[in-house]
Every structure is written in structure tokens, then in C-alpha cells.
Design an enzyme around this catalytic site. Sequence first.
Site, PDB file in Angstrom:
ATOM      1  N   GLU A 316     -41.998  10.069-107.891  1.00 33.16           N
ATOM      2  CA  GLU A 316     -40.711  10.430-108.517  1.00 33.16           C
ATOM      3  C   GLU A 316     -40.166   9.290-109.367  1.00 33.16           C
ATOM      4  O   GLU A 316     -38.964   9.041-109.400  1.00 33.16           O
ATOM      5  CB  GLU A 316     -39.689  10.818-107.452  1.00 33.16           C
ATOM      6  CG  GLU A 316     -40.176  11.955-106.623  1.00 33.16           C
ATOM      7  CD  GLU A 316     -39.244  13.134-106.626  1.00 33.16           C
ATOM      8  OE1 GLU A 316     -38.185  13.080-107.272  1.00 33.16           O
ATOM      9  OE2 GLU A 316     -39.605  14.112-105.995  1.00 33.16           O
TER      10      GLU A 316
HETATM   11  C1  LIG Z   1     -48.824  11.239-102.784  1.00 30.28           C
HETATM   12  C2  LIG Z   1     -48.305  11.531-104.166  1.00 30.28           C
HETATM   13  C3  LIG Z   1     -47.613  12.722-104.407  1.00 30.28           C
HETATM   14  C4  LIG Z   1     -47.135  13.012-105.690  1.00 30.28           C
HETATM   15  N1  LIG Z   1     -46.510  14.228-105.931  1.00 30.28           N
HETATM   16  C5  LIG Z   1     -46.227  14.586-107.215  1.00 30.28           C
HETATM   17  C6  LIG Z   1     -45.746  15.913-107.526  1.00 30.28           C
HETATM   18  O1  LIG Z   1     -45.530  16.748-106.637  1.00 30.28           O
HETATM   19  N2  LIG Z   1     -45.546  16.239-108.836  1.00 30.28           N
HETATM   20  C7  LIG Z   1     -45.771  15.354-109.849  1.00 30.28           C
HETATM   21  O2  LIG Z   1     -45.585  15.724-111.005  1.00 30.28           O
HETATM   22  N3  LIG Z   1     -46.212  14.089-109.586  1.00 30.28           N
HETATM   23  C8  LIG Z   1     -46.452  13.691-108.303  1.00 30.28           C
HETATM   24  N4  LIG Z   1     -46.927  12.419-108.029  1.00 30.28           N
HETATM   25  C9  LIG Z   1     -47.154  11.496-109.135  1.00 30.28           C
HETATM   26  C10 LIG Z   1     -46.205  10.307-109.167  1.00 30.28           C
HETATM   27  O3  LIG Z   1     -44.911  10.716-109.533  1.00 30.28           O
HETATM   28  C11 LIG Z   1     -46.838   9.279-110.135  1.00 30.28           C
HETATM   29  O4  LIG Z   1     -47.953   8.715-109.444  1.00 30.28           O
HETATM   30  C12 LIG Z   1     -45.879   8.215-110.584  1.00 30.28           C
HETATM   31  O5  LIG Z   1     -44.899   8.769-111.428  1.00 30.28           O
HETATM   32  C13 LIG Z   1     -46.594   7.072-111.334  1.00 30.28           C
HETATM   33  O6  LIG Z   1     -47.476   7.560-112.297  1.00 30.28           O
HETATM   34  P1  LIG Z   1     -48.973   6.981-112.332  1.00 30.28           P
HETATM   35  O7  LIG Z   1     -49.548   7.119-110.971  1.00 30.28           O
HETATM   36  O8  LIG Z   1     -49.693   7.622-113.456  1.00 30.28           O
HETATM   37  O9  LIG Z   1     -48.799   5.419-112.613  1.00 30.28           O
HETATM   38  P2  LIG Z   1     -48.632   4.720-114.055  1.00 30.28           P
HETATM   39  O10 LIG Z   1     -47.569   5.404-114.826  1.00 30.28           O
HETATM   40  O11 LIG Z   1     -49.967   4.578-114.675  1.00 30.28           O
HETATM   41  O12 LIG Z   1     -48.079   3.286-113.635  1.00 30.28           O
HETATM   42  C14 LIG Z   1     -48.929   2.226-113.209  1.00 30.28           C
HETATM   43  C15 LIG Z   1     -48.076   0.958-113.062  1.00 30.28           C
HETATM   44  O13 LIG Z   1     -47.509   0.598-114.342  1.00 30.28           O
HETATM   45  C16 LIG Z   1     -46.102   0.530-114.245  1.00 30.28           C
HETATM   46  N5  LIG Z   1     -45.486   1.047-115.479  1.00 30.28           N
HETATM   47  C17 LIG Z   1     -45.863   2.140-116.195  1.00 30.28           C
HETATM   48  N6  LIG Z   1     -45.022   2.344-117.221  1.00 30.28           N
HETATM   49  C18 LIG Z   1     -44.080   1.362-117.152  1.00 30.28           C
HETATM   50  C19 LIG Z   1     -42.933   1.029-117.917  1.00 30.28           C
HETATM   51  N7  LIG Z   1     -42.561   1.773-118.964  1.00 30.28           N
HETATM   52  N8  LIG Z   1     -42.194  -0.044-117.542  1.00 30.28           N
HETATM   53  C20 LIG Z   1     -42.551  -0.796-116.466  1.00 30.28           C
HETATM   54  N9  LIG Z   1     -43.631  -0.530-115.700  1.00 30.28           N
HETATM   55  C21 LIG Z   1     -44.381   0.534-116.029  1.00 30.28           C
HETATM   56  C22 LIG Z   1     -45.734   1.436-113.070  1.00 30.28           C
HETATM   57  O14 LIG Z   1     -44.461   1.101-112.535  1.00 30.28           O
HETATM   58  C23 LIG Z   1     -46.885   1.164-112.114  1.00 30.28           C
HETATM   59  O15 LIG Z   1     -46.636  -0.003-111.384  1.00 30.28           O
HETATM   60  C24 LIG Z   1     -47.348  12.085-106.744  1.00 30.28           C
HETATM   61  C25 LIG Z   1     -48.022  10.879-106.487  1.00 30.28           C
HETATM   62  C26 LIG Z   1     -48.503  10.601-105.231  1.00 30.28           C
HETATM   63  C27 LIG Z   1     -49.257   9.308-105.005  1.00 30.28           C
END
Ligand SMILES: Cc1cc2nc3c(=O)[nH]c(=O)nc-3n(C[C@H](O)[C@H](O)[C@H](O)COP(=O)(O)OP(=O)(O)OC[C@H]3O[C@@H](n4cnc5c(N)ncnc54)[C@H](O)[C@@H]3O)c2cc1C
Length: 337
Positions: A316
Site C-alpha cells: 500500500e
Molecule cells: C504480500 C503482498 C501483498 C500485496 N497485495 C497487493 C494487492 O492486493 N494489490 C496491489 O495492487 N498490490 C499489492 N502488493 C504490491 C505492493 O503494494 C508493492 O509491492 C509496493 O507498492 C511496492 O512496489 P514494488 O514491489 O514494485 O517495489 P518498487 O516500486 O520497485 O520499489 C523498490 C524500492 O524502491 C523504492 N522506491 C521506488 N520508487 C521510489 C520513489 N519514487 N521514491 C523513493 N523510493 C522509491 C521503494 O520504496 C522500494 O524500497 C502487495 C505486495 C506484497 C508483498
Amino acid sequence: GGLGVTDKLITCLMVEELCWGDAGIAIHIVASGLCAKAIEAMGTPEQNKRWLTPFCNPNNDAKMPHIGAFCLTEPGAGSNVTGMSTIARRDGKDWVLSGTKQFITNGGIADTYAVIAQTNPEAKTTSERVQGLAGFVVQKGAKGLTAGNDLIKWGVLATNTTEVHLDNVRIPAENKLGSDTTGGMMGVVATLEASRVMVASAALGIARAAHETAVAYAKTRVQKKPIIEFQAVGHKLADLETHIQAARGLVWKAAWMASNNVPFTRGEGSQAKLYCGEVAVQSCLDAIQIHGGYGFMKEYDCGRWLLDAIIFRIWEGTAEIQRNTIVRYLSQGGDGE
Ligand SMILES: Cc1cc2nc3c(=O)[nH]c(=O)nc-3n(C[C@H](O)[C@H](O)[C@H](O)COP(=O)(O)OP(=O)(O)OC[C@H]3O[C@@H](n4cnc5c(N)ncnc54)[C@H](O)[C@@H]3O)c2cc1C
């Protein structure tokens, strides 16, 4: 909504208590609310009546209330929501959705999917991409809708998390949520802002579980004297007690504002989620430390709670994204108190 609970503060209290014991089971129970919130935030009154009623089962009939999944994240687009590549293409009276969603809670078991997709594949600028986002309702069994395997996670083990594949899924025009002004990115933002307070209270439940367990252990574990009497241990507990009370204050304030339609002016939802996530992780780490070697054993719950707590810094909107959101409020004014 559902069971007559309309006050967000009461919802937060319930979620905190549920998460005291097992955040995975608690999240399994409340995760459908994110899908329902997306529909509520983006849908017209008629759509809300049609799509939200099955979540609440108001007639108390024999059917199970619907399970929902909110499909936003993609393999290549997590924090950068506008970078998504799931496309919604208009074809006559229908919409046709194609793309893959990643890490979707309830992805393999949902009855109703709220899917965010790009309606303007030609969009180049961020502003065009924001304008092009829209929400769609897809029902279980739709042709071309499939889920991947339940992903193997470190924490919140009771939840179902899968990829969701949309392979030319054809849905009628009325499944596009909202009018052009109520759907789209504003709906996504509204969905996440509203749900963050509840997610924060979930993290608070874990923080409390670890802290209360640590206090009880420190009172009974004797090394010459009860370890709570060593200042190094006692101060850890005092700090955590203070952080938890502060975290609860942030949750209750944001929940009260949301319940009373007081707009967030300083990213209050993000503040609550950011702080509760950090406090939950710290609380579990401290609880392990206070339990000494026993804290490292699976026989004790602190390690399991730590693995559950970490997800609250990721989903989230990661902790970093919450900070970005808070500073955006501040840079745009943020003096509304
Ligand atoms: C168990 C689980 C359940 C989930 N359930 C849902 C769901 O029901 N629906 C849904 O849509 N999603 C869901 N998610 C997805 C979750 O919301 C995302 O994993 C999260 O938003 C981060 O996206 P990402 O994993 O692609 O990481 P990335 O966006 O690739 O981020 C990687 C790192 O880079 C940092 N970063 C990226 N962009 C920036 C920025 N602009 N400024 C500073 N730092 C940055 C992040 O903070 C992080 O540390 C779920 C994830 C998990 C693990």
C-alpha cells in the site's frame, strides 16, 4: 460498511485487535475491503449499489459475502503507478483488458476484481498517463482472467497472493467505474489514502502484541533480578510504550478525520501508516532482544511477528513513498491545522 460498522475509528480498533494475534488471518479477513473501497471511491451510486452489496451480504442469506481483490501493482510498475502497462481498449460497447498484475492479495480466490488499467495506450506524458487510468470491475470466471500460483512469502502466511493475468478479458461498458471525473487516478489515490489508516492500525496490532509479550517476559525472566529492573531493558520498553501511544494517536486522528470528511492536509493517512509500520518492526526487534535466545526460537512468536511487520513498510505504498506523499502535502501548503 458490512455488519453496520460505518465509523473508520471503530474499523481501526477492530483491525488492531485482529492483528494482535495473526496479521495474516486478519488481513485475509479485511483485504476485500480494499477492493470494495476502490469501487466505492470510483463508482457511481448505481455501480456502488450493484457491486458493493455482495461484499456485505445484507440479506443474511446462505451465500458467502464476496471476496475482493484490488489489482494495481504490476511486475514492472509498483511505486510508479502511472508506468503500468495493463491496457483497457474500447471495442464497440465493451472494454477489453490485457496485462498482468503482480502480488495481488486474494488474487487466486476473489469473486470480484477491481482492476486499474490504462485507457490511453498513446499517452506519453505523466499527465496524459494519469488522465488515462481507470478502474474496472471484473468478475470471477470472466474469459481470459486467470491467477498464478499462491506466492511463497516470509510473512502474513494466511493470505493468498498471486499474479493476476488478463488475456483479452472482455467486459461490458457498465463495468468501467465512475464517470470520467470520478474514476481514474483520483480514485486510486482516494482508495489508498482511505485504506492507509486501516493498514496502519493493523501494524499497530502487531506492535502491541510484541510489546505486551516483551513486558510480560521482562517481568518474569530473572537474571539475578527481573530483567525489567535493568535500565537497558526497562528503557527499551518505555520507549516502545511511548512510540505505540504516539502511533495510536496518529491512527485515531486520521480515522476521525476520514470519518468526519475532514480532508487530510498534511498526509495524515500516510503519517499513520509510515509511523505504525516503523514502530511495528522496532517493537518486534526489541521483543526478540528482550527474550534473549528464546526470542530467536520459533517456539516464541516474536520472529513470526517481525516477518509480518516488515510487509507494512512495503505494501500500500512503501515507507519511502509515504514520506514522498507527506512532503508533497507540505510543499503544497500543509499548514491546515
Ligand atoms: C504480500 C503482498 C501483498 C500485496 N497485495 C497487493 C494487492 O492486493 N494489490 C496491489 O495492487 N498490490 C499489492 N502488493 C504490491 C505492493 O503494494 C508493492 O509491492 C509496493 O507498492 C511496492 O512496489 P514494488 O514491489 O514494485 O517495489 P518498487 O516500486 O520497485 O520499489 C523498490 C524500492 O524502491 C523504492 N522506491 C521506488 N520508487 C521510489 C520513489 N519514487 N521514491 C523513493 N523510493 C522509491 C521503494 O520504496 C522500494 O524500497 C502487495 C505486495 C506484497 C508483498
